[in-house]
Design an enzyme around this catalytic site. Structure first.
Site, PDB file in Angstrom:
ATOM      1  N   HIS A 117      -5.530  34.585  26.109  1.00  0.00           N
ATOM      2  CA  HIS A 117      -5.565  35.536  25.603  1.00  0.00           C
ATOM      3  C   HIS A 117      -4.416  36.772  26.124  1.00  0.00           C
ATOM      4  CE1 HIS A 117      -7.264  39.629  26.493  1.00  0.00           C
ATOM      5  NE2 HIS A 117      -8.912  38.957  25.725  1.00  0.00           N
ATOM      6  N   ASP A 196      -5.638  31.587  34.575  1.00  0.00           N
ATOM      7  CA  ASP A 196      -6.001  32.678  34.698  1.00  0.00           C
ATOM      8  C   ASP A 196      -8.489  32.337  35.033  1.00  0.00           C
ATOM      9  OD1 ASP A 196      -8.190  34.473  32.767  1.00  0.00           O
ATOM     10  OD2 ASP A 196      -7.009  34.580  31.015  1.00  0.00           O
ATOM     11  N   GLN A 199     -13.014  32.286  31.555  1.00  0.00           N
ATOM     12  CA  GLN A 199     -14.015  31.951  31.111  1.00  0.00           C
ATOM     13  C   GLN A 199     -14.275  30.993  32.499  1.00  0.00           C
ATOM     14  OE1 GLN A 199     -15.241  33.428  28.726  1.00  0.00           O
ATOM     15  NE2 GLN A 199     -14.026  34.732  28.358  1.00  0.00           N
ATOM     16  N   LYS A 222     -17.256  38.978  34.423  1.00  0.00           N
ATOM     17  CA  LYS A 222     -17.400  37.724  33.797  1.00  0.00           C
ATOM     18  C   LYS A 222     -18.685  37.195  34.222  1.00  0.00           C
ATOM     19  CE  LYS A 222     -13.671  38.236  30.824  1.00  0.00           C
ATOM     20  NZ  LYS A 222     -13.743  38.825  29.216  1.00  0.00           N
ATOM     21  N   CYS A 360      -8.960  38.718  20.762  1.00  0.00           N
ATOM     22  CA  CYS A 360      -7.720  39.491  22.013  1.00  0.00           C
ATOM     23  C   CYS A 360      -7.366  38.023  21.998  1.00  0.00           C
ATOM     24  CB  CYS A 360      -8.576  39.084  23.322  1.00  0.00           C
ATOM     25  SG  CYS A 360      -8.925  41.749  23.415  1.00  0.00           S
TER      26      CYS A 360
HETATM   27  N1  PMP Z   1      -8.633  36.258  30.164  1.00  0.00           N
HETATM   28  C1  PMP Z   1      -9.350  35.652  29.037  1.00  0.00           C
HETATM   29  C2  PMP Z   1      -9.485  34.382  29.264  1.00  0.00           C
HETATM   30  C3  PMP Z   1     -10.583  36.171  28.553  1.00  0.00           C
HETATM   31  O1  PMP Z   1     -11.656  35.968  28.308  1.00  0.00           O
HETATM   32  C4  PMP Z   1     -10.280  37.529  28.929  1.00  0.00           C
HETATM   33  C5  PMP Z   1     -11.927  38.931  28.472  1.00  0.00           C
HETATM   34  N2  PMP Z   1     -11.870  38.882  27.412  1.00  0.00           N
HETATM   35  C6  PMP Z   1      -9.257  38.496  29.995  1.00  0.00           C
HETATM   36  C7  PMP Z   1      -8.260  37.094  30.614  1.00  0.00           C
HETATM   37  C8  PMP Z   1      -9.089  40.257  29.799  1.00  0.00           C
HETATM   38  O2  PMP Z   1     -10.734  39.883  30.731  1.00  0.00           O
HETATM   39  P1  PMP Z   1     -10.534  41.661  31.676  1.00  0.00           P
HETATM   40  O3  PMP Z   1     -11.278  42.528  29.909  1.00  0.00           O
HETATM   41  O4  PMP Z   1     -11.385  41.357  32.507  1.00  0.00           O
HETATM   42  O5  PMP Z   1      -9.531  42.017  32.131  1.00  0.00           O
END
Ligand code: PMP
Length: 402
Positions: A117, A196, A199, A222, A360
């Site tokens: 991401h 990270d 997910q 999440k 993203c």
């Molecule tokens: N890493 C991953 C794999 C994600 O899916 C996301 C959110 N889509 C993030 C980081 C970022 O999370 P946040 O926007 O809640 O900080």
């Protein structure tokens, strides 16, 4: 369980909502909504150093919440749990303190997965900009899974940091994180490994000690908690060694114009008034998840995911990204000749909420040669009706678009 989530009673026009955008954010159960209300009705006060009853109560609940997060992640100690506003804040915190630490030097290498991401790419690029380190993407196999052989070949004396999502938010594949960590540490015991967990945290049990990573981040929203919550777990020894980043109240022991001494972990990394309500409610969300049980949640979501995978395959002409097995609770598709946004818009008109676009993950999209995908993602409250609705809506939408 659906009864626990009031928002699932929503209708889009005359159609019941089929919410399949859980990888972006999950809906909140009554237990979480009630915990937020209870906090503001019965507890609200600023924490730490308060002489009065409410401040003591809020402090106690806040630090109990930290204990809940620590237990959820199987952390060795609550000192290792830093509350953050989510994954993005957690990864930036790690990258910033590593930049300040002097542990990352010119020519060092930071490896990230191709499916990372943006929040797990850009903070490392910023760290490279400040230190002269080099960011290197780890390739995918042609089947769109993590390329272990390529990764092992990339590991070397210069590998300083490895950062990877446990589950890719754009492909849905589960990266072989335990093996990746073991390989990184075999190569160089002081290699810093960040997982990270954006997910994975709502879908599979995690044990940071068994994994042997150095950092693990997740976002509360999440995992059925409010937005603006989350945590960074860091190995205590490492956090002790690293400098503070944000300065202010709470992160200090003594301040004078001649100099400042810093607070103990984890407060060293929590400057200012934290999201007290959010952190307490995050613990309520984790309690809710644990009551249902991650094993049950995982099995249930895996079944739905496989059924959707098979159903989409049967529709034909859909390019499902990544293999059927070894995936989390999400499926991302490309449909030749159909723009993801058009598909998402038609699905929305039929009550089915999915996410379209680059998720993203623009470097991954560049690798795939596309601007975006359509992503269906599950949570514990989805059911067979949702899968059936998603399949029939997709079929109808594709008939209109093709
Ligand atoms: N890493 C991953 C794999 C994600 O899916 C996301 C959110 N889509 C993030 C980081 C970022 O999370 P946040 O926007 O809640 O900080």
């Amino acid at each position: 369980m659906r009864e626990d989530f009031p928002i699932l009673a929503t209708h889009i026009g005359k159609r019941p909502l089929v919410y399949l955008d859980n990888a972006a954010t999950t809906q909140k159960p009554r237990a979480v909504l009630q915990a937020e209300m209870d906090y503001y009705e019965k507890v609200n006060a600023n924490i730490h150093r308060g002489a009065h009853y409410l401040s003591r109560l809020a402090t106690e609940q806040h630090e109990q919440a930290r204990g809940t997060v620590a237990a959820f992640l199987h952390a060795q100690s609550e000192r290792e749990v830093v509350f953050t506003s989510g994954c993005t804040a957690g990864i930036n915190l790690a990258a910033q303190v590593l930049a300040l630490s002097g542990l990352v030097r010119e020519g060092d290498e930071i490896l990230v997965t191709t499916d990372a991401h943006h929040s797990n790419i850009v903070p490392w690029q910023m760290l490279c900009g400040r230190t002269g380190a080099v960011l290197r993407p780890i390739p995918l196999t042609p089947e769109l899974t993590f390329d272990m052989a390529a990764y092992e070949a990339m590991l070397g004396p210069r590998t300083r940091i490895v950062a990877a999502p446990y589950i890719s938010n754009a492909l849905g594949i589960i990266n072989p994180i335990p093996e990746m960590i073991a390989a990184a540490k075999r190569n160089r015991p002081d290699c810093i490994f960040l997982v990270d967990g954006a997910q994975s945290t709502a879908h599979m049990a995690v044990d940071v000690q068994a994994l042997g990573c150095d950092f693990y981040v997740f976002s509360g929203h999440k995992v059925y908690a409010p937005t603006g919550t989350g945590a960074l777990w860091g190995r205590e020894e490492l956090l002790e060694q690293l400098p503070p980043w944000l300065g202010g109240g709470e992160m200090i022991k003594e301040v004078s114009f001649d100099g400042t001494t810093y607070n103990d972990l984890p407060f060293k990394y929590e400057a200012g008034t934290p999201n007290i309500a959010g952190n307490i409610v995050l613990a309520a969300a984790l309690d809710y998840v644990q009551k249902i049980g991650l094993n049950y949640i995982d099995e249930h979501e895996q079944r739905l995911t496989r059924n959707l995978y098979d159903g989409l395959t049967a529709l034909g002409g859909i390019d499902i990204l990544g293999p059927r097995e070894g995936r989390g609770a999400l499926i991302s598709v490309l449909i030749p000749g159909v723009h993801h946004y058009d598909l998402g818009t038609l699905l929305d008109q039929m009550g089915v909420a999915v996410r379209t676009g680059h998720h993203c993950c623009q470097p991954l999209m560049q690798y795939l040669g596309t601007t975006g995908t359509t992503r269906y993602s599950f949570a514990l409250y989805n059911n067979d009706d949702d899968v059936a609705a998603a399949l029939s809506a997709t079929e109808r939408a594709l008939n209109m678009l093709r």
